[in-house]
Design a protein around this motif. Structure first.
Motif, mmCIF file in Angstrom:
data_model
loop_
_atom_site.group_PDB
_atom_site.id
_atom_site.type_symbol
_atom_site.label_atom_id
_atom_site.label_comp_id
_atom_site.label_asym_id
_atom_site.label_seq_id
_atom_site.Cartn_x
_atom_site.Cartn_y
_atom_site.Cartn_z
ATOM 1 N N ALA A 9 0.826 -1.210 0.000
ATOM 2 C CA ALA A 9 0.000 0.000 0.000
ATOM 3 C C ALA A 9 0.861 1.261 0.000
ATOM 4 N N ASP A 10 2.085 1.159 0.487
ATOM 5 C CA ASP A 10 2.973 2.317 0.561
ATOM 6 C C ASP A 10 3.588 2.609 -0.802
ATOM 7 N N GLY A 11 3.478 3.855 -1.243
ATOM 8 C CA GLY A 11 3.974 4.258 -2.560
ATOM 9 C C GLY A 11 5.474 4.085 -2.731
ATOM 10 N N THR A 12 6.240 4.381 -1.703
ATOM 11 C CA THR A 12 7.698 4.230 -1.806
ATOM 12 C C THR A 12 8.077 2.773 -1.980
ATOM 13 N N ARG A 13 7.398 1.889 -1.251
ATOM 14 C CA ARG A 13 7.697 0.461 -1.408
ATOM 15 C C ARG A 13 7.316 -0.028 -2.805
ATOM 16 N N ARG A 14 6.202 0.484 -3.339
ATOM 17 C CA ARG A 14 5.834 0.105 -4.719
ATOM 18 C C ARG A 14 6.881 0.606 -5.703
ATOM 19 N N GLU A 15 7.413 1.810 -5.475
ATOM 20 C CA GLU A 15 8.458 2.335 -6.356
ATOM 21 C C GLU A 15 9.723 1.476 -6.282
ATOM 22 N N ILE A 16 10.065 1.021 -5.098
ATOM 23 C CA ILE A 16 11.229 0.144 -4.940
ATOM 24 C C ILE A 16 10.992 -1.160 -5.686
ATOM 25 N N LEU A 17 9.819 -1.756 -5.519
ATOM 26 C CA LEU A 17 9.507 -3.005 -6.225
ATOM 27 C C LEU A 17 9.562 -2.807 -7.736
#
Length: 137
Positions: A9-17
């Motif tokens: 749900a976190d945008g930064t984690r999605r960007e990392i993925l």
């Protein structure tokens, strides 16, 4: 372990993925923390915090070389998300109703195989549609 939906749900984690996926597709065997920091423009402590959450959710794997850590995407846990999302993206077909309409009684293993094949086809359709959208087609 945190629910995978909470993790992504976190945008930064999605960007990392996303970054790890792109680097993997380009043939990279892992991405350093410093490269992630540089690409995303966020602080090293922030990246490390998010990588820890992703690691605990088994969404990334880490390889250590001396003082450096290299992260790679682990796709397996994302299958749970995919399994949940696919029915929203494709039309569901009631295999029992279809079989009744054509007077065909399939054995259970054949029904399971057909459902699996249908899921793979739906995933492929979704992947192609997404790629075409990104290409502007």
């Amino acid at each position: 372990m945190a629910d995978i939906f909470d993790v992504i749900a976190d945008g930064t984690r999605r960007e990392i993925l996303q970054l790890l996926r792109e680097r993997s597709a380009a043939g990279e065997q892992g991405t350093s923390v410093s490269h992630i920091v540089q690409e995303l423009g966020v602080s090293q402590p922030t990246v490390s915090k998010h990588l820890k959450v992703l690691r605990e959710a088994h969404l990334v794997s880490v390889r250590e070389e001396g003082q450096h850590r290299f992260y790679s995407l682990a796709r397996g846990p994302l299958e749970e998300v995919d399994d949940w999302l696919v029915p929203f993206l494709v039309d569901e077909v009631d295999t029992a109703a279809v079989a009744a309409q054509i007077s065909l009684e399939l054995p259970e293993p054949a029904v399971r195989a057909a459902e699996g094949l249908g899921r793979v086809a739906a995933q492929a359709k979704h992947a192609v549609s997404g790629a075409l959208k990104r290409l502007g087609g």
